[in-house]
Write an enzyme that holds these catalytic residues in place. Sequence first.
Site, PDB file in Angstrom:
ATOM      1  N   CYS A   1      11.431  13.065  31.289  1.00 16.27           N
ATOM      2  CA  CYS A   1      11.568  14.250  32.282  1.00 16.27           C
ATOM      3  C   CYS A   1      10.519  15.040  31.934  1.00 16.27           C
ATOM      4  CB  CYS A   1      12.814  14.976  32.668  1.00 16.27           C
ATOM      5  SG  CYS A   1      13.716  15.229  30.509  1.00 16.27           S
TER       6      CYS A   1
ATOM      7  N   HIS B   1      12.563  22.472  33.499  1.00 19.33           N
ATOM      8  CA  HIS B   1      12.032  22.299  32.207  1.00 19.33           C
ATOM      9  C   HIS B   1      10.600  23.096  32.039  1.00 19.33           C
ATOM     10  CE1 HIS B   1      14.968  19.723  30.962  1.00 19.33           C
ATOM     11  NE2 HIS B   1      14.374  18.543  30.480  1.00 19.33           N
TER      12      HIS B   1
HETATM   13  P1  NAP Z   1      25.326  11.761  31.215  1.00 17.72           P
HETATM   14  O1  NAP Z   1      25.492  12.769  32.046  1.00 17.72           O
HETATM   15  O2  NAP Z   1      25.738  11.740  30.009  1.00 17.72           O
HETATM   16  O3  NAP Z   1      25.603  10.447  32.249  1.00 17.72           O
HETATM   17  C1  NAP Z   1      25.752   9.105  31.442  1.00 17.72           C
HETATM   18  C2  NAP Z   1      26.250   8.082  32.375  1.00 17.72           C
HETATM   19  O4  NAP Z   1      26.277   7.060  31.504  1.00 17.72           O
HETATM   20  C3  NAP Z   1      27.750   8.178  32.968  1.00 17.72           C
HETATM   21  O5  NAP Z   1      27.762   7.736  34.234  1.00 17.72           O
HETATM   22  C4  NAP Z   1      28.586   7.330  31.956  1.00 17.72           C
HETATM   23  O6  NAP Z   1      29.828   6.998  32.742  1.00 17.72           O
HETATM   24  C5  NAP Z   1      27.675   6.203  31.827  1.00 17.72           C
HETATM   25  N1  NAP Z   1      28.297   5.601  30.563  1.00 17.72           N
HETATM   26  C6  NAP Z   1      28.321   5.879  29.434  1.00 17.72           C
HETATM   27  N2  NAP Z   1      28.838   5.047  28.602  1.00 17.72           N
HETATM   28  C7  NAP Z   1      29.065   3.865  29.408  1.00 17.72           C
HETATM   29  C8  NAP Z   1      29.248   2.408  29.190  1.00 17.72           C
HETATM   30  N3  NAP Z   1      29.639   2.041  28.054  1.00 17.72           N
HETATM   31  N4  NAP Z   1      29.150   1.593  30.212  1.00 17.72           N
HETATM   32  C9  NAP Z   1      28.838   2.063  31.449  1.00 17.72           C
HETATM   33  N5  NAP Z   1      28.224   3.408  31.835  1.00 17.72           N
HETATM   34  C10 NAP Z   1      28.451   4.205  30.670  1.00 17.72           C
HETATM   35  O7  NAP Z   1      23.741  11.449  31.125  1.00 17.72           O
HETATM   36  P2  NAP Z   1      22.342  11.975  32.243  1.00 17.72           P
HETATM   37  O8  NAP Z   1      21.591  13.180  31.744  1.00 17.72           O
HETATM   38  O9  NAP Z   1      22.935  11.819  33.377  1.00 17.72           O
HETATM   39  O10 NAP Z   1      21.405  10.721  31.877  1.00 17.72           O
HETATM   40  C11 NAP Z   1      21.280   9.496  32.348  1.00 17.72           C
HETATM   41  C12 NAP Z   1      20.315   8.641  31.726  1.00 17.72           C
HETATM   42  O11 NAP Z   1      19.008   9.193  32.269  1.00 17.72           O
HETATM   43  C13 NAP Z   1      20.057   8.848  30.155  1.00 17.72           C
HETATM   44  O12 NAP Z   1      19.485   7.367  29.732  1.00 17.72           O
HETATM   45  C14 NAP Z   1      18.999   9.753  30.012  1.00 17.72           C
HETATM   46  O13 NAP Z   1      18.499   9.831  28.869  1.00 17.72           O
HETATM   47  C15 NAP Z   1      18.089   9.724  31.252  1.00 17.72           C
HETATM   48  N6  NAP Z   1      17.417  11.036  31.660  1.00 17.72           N
HETATM   49  C16 NAP Z   1      18.047  12.276  31.968  1.00 17.72           C
HETATM   50  C17 NAP Z   1      17.557  13.121  32.244  1.00 17.72           C
HETATM   51  C18 NAP Z   1      18.168  14.457  32.659  1.00 17.72           C
HETATM   52  O14 NAP Z   1      17.541  15.651  32.955  1.00 17.72           O
HETATM   53  N7  NAP Z   1      19.324  14.633  32.516  1.00 17.72           N
HETATM   54  C19 NAP Z   1      16.097  13.073  32.695  1.00 17.72           C
HETATM   55  C20 NAP Z   1      15.444  11.800  32.577  1.00 17.72           C
HETATM   56  C21 NAP Z   1      16.216  10.895  32.009  1.00 17.72           C
HETATM   57  P3  NAP Z   1      31.080   7.628  32.430  1.00 17.72           P
HETATM   58  O15 NAP Z   1      31.153   8.860  33.002  1.00 17.72           O
HETATM   59  O16 NAP Z   1      32.209   6.550  33.019  1.00 17.72           O
HETATM   60  O17 NAP Z   1      31.170   7.780  30.977  1.00 17.72           O
END
Ligand code: NAP
Length: 349
Positions: A150, A243
Amino acid sequence: MKKIPVGVLGATGMVGQTLVQLLDNHPWFELVELAASERSAGKSYEEAMHGRWNISPEMPVYARRLKLKECLPRLDCKFVFSALDSSVALEIEENFAKAGYGVSSNAKNHRMDADVPLLIPEINADHIDMIKTQQKLRKWKGFIVTDPNCSTIEMSIALKPLFDTFGVEKVTVTTMQALSGAGYPGVSSMDIIDNVLPHIIDEEEKMESEPLKIFGAVRNGRVDEARFRISAQCNRVAVRHGHTEAISVELSRRAGEDEILSAWKDFNPLKSLKLPTSPEHPIIYHTEHDRPQPRLDANLEKGMAVSVGRLRKCNILDYKFTVLGHNLVRGAAGAALLNAELLRSKGYI
Ligand code: NAP
């Protein structure tokens, strides 16, 4: 036009719910499949998201009754967005690509793979053709494209017009990153209230390496990386979304402030493609001395604009300025959606 059915993997997380929101009434795509971990599978989206939907007052009606499934390549669509935690994204995304699905990923796992496009459509839309090399090498019917970290996305967009017009030699960047960047529930309130955390795992490494691939030139299906140097310092601050980055830059040739401002103002390389999520003004320059600010500016152009302000001389490099972008939209879900729109417009979906 018949809409293309799509799915979201990791639909319950911060990025996943932002995708669900952005895909509400999308003109090209219809979100028909939601998947997450086995903890969520089997529940309706509304049930699984109880207490976790927090990006807008109301969850879109269309998504409420959709049933969450496990992340297995048996979904009733041919294209998925991945908002999976990076601890599981590598294998799941590959399983989908092997099974013939197109994957637009937010996760870090495949970003730096030599045959995987790391896309920001305003910067390197031509990298999309690396998909052909990827499919040939890996013998996949499907494919994976990724969006960058991001903080990298917003910095790279602000740098692109400078890179093209004057050349870029060195960049230093200090970030003040929002809490939603850490996912949900993310950082403990006891750790962040009245505090700044001066470290985000792997973030500085990503900011220092990803732009070199993004700004590189594709030759024979591989990226010849750009050669400028970047030094990043990343901090987590008590801001919900958006950010902020303090950037200094050394350019390859002399530039006046007016020339830099007009390079930012004129920047709109996707205009002719008419992609639905593409902002009319990818870069908005703020003349006020106290802008951009996350609370005032993160949502400009529905979260897809990068705000820039405070351009001034730097005593060490050439110029310094402040950049702000919505980490969940421009930095993740909106970026993955724009990549999918580019794929569709180039015939890959
Ligand atoms: P998050 O809120 O922690 O969400 C993680 C997701 O992954 C949830 O839907 C979770 O499902 C799923 N998950 C976890 N363990 C799993 C498993 N064993 N099998 C299948 N699904 C599973 O994270 P986020 O912030 O949305 O980020 C998601 C991705 O985007 C990450 O790789 C992160 O690095 C990237 N990212 C995030 C941002 C940001 O601003 N947040 C920006 C750029 C990139 P459950 O609810 O069922 O556990």
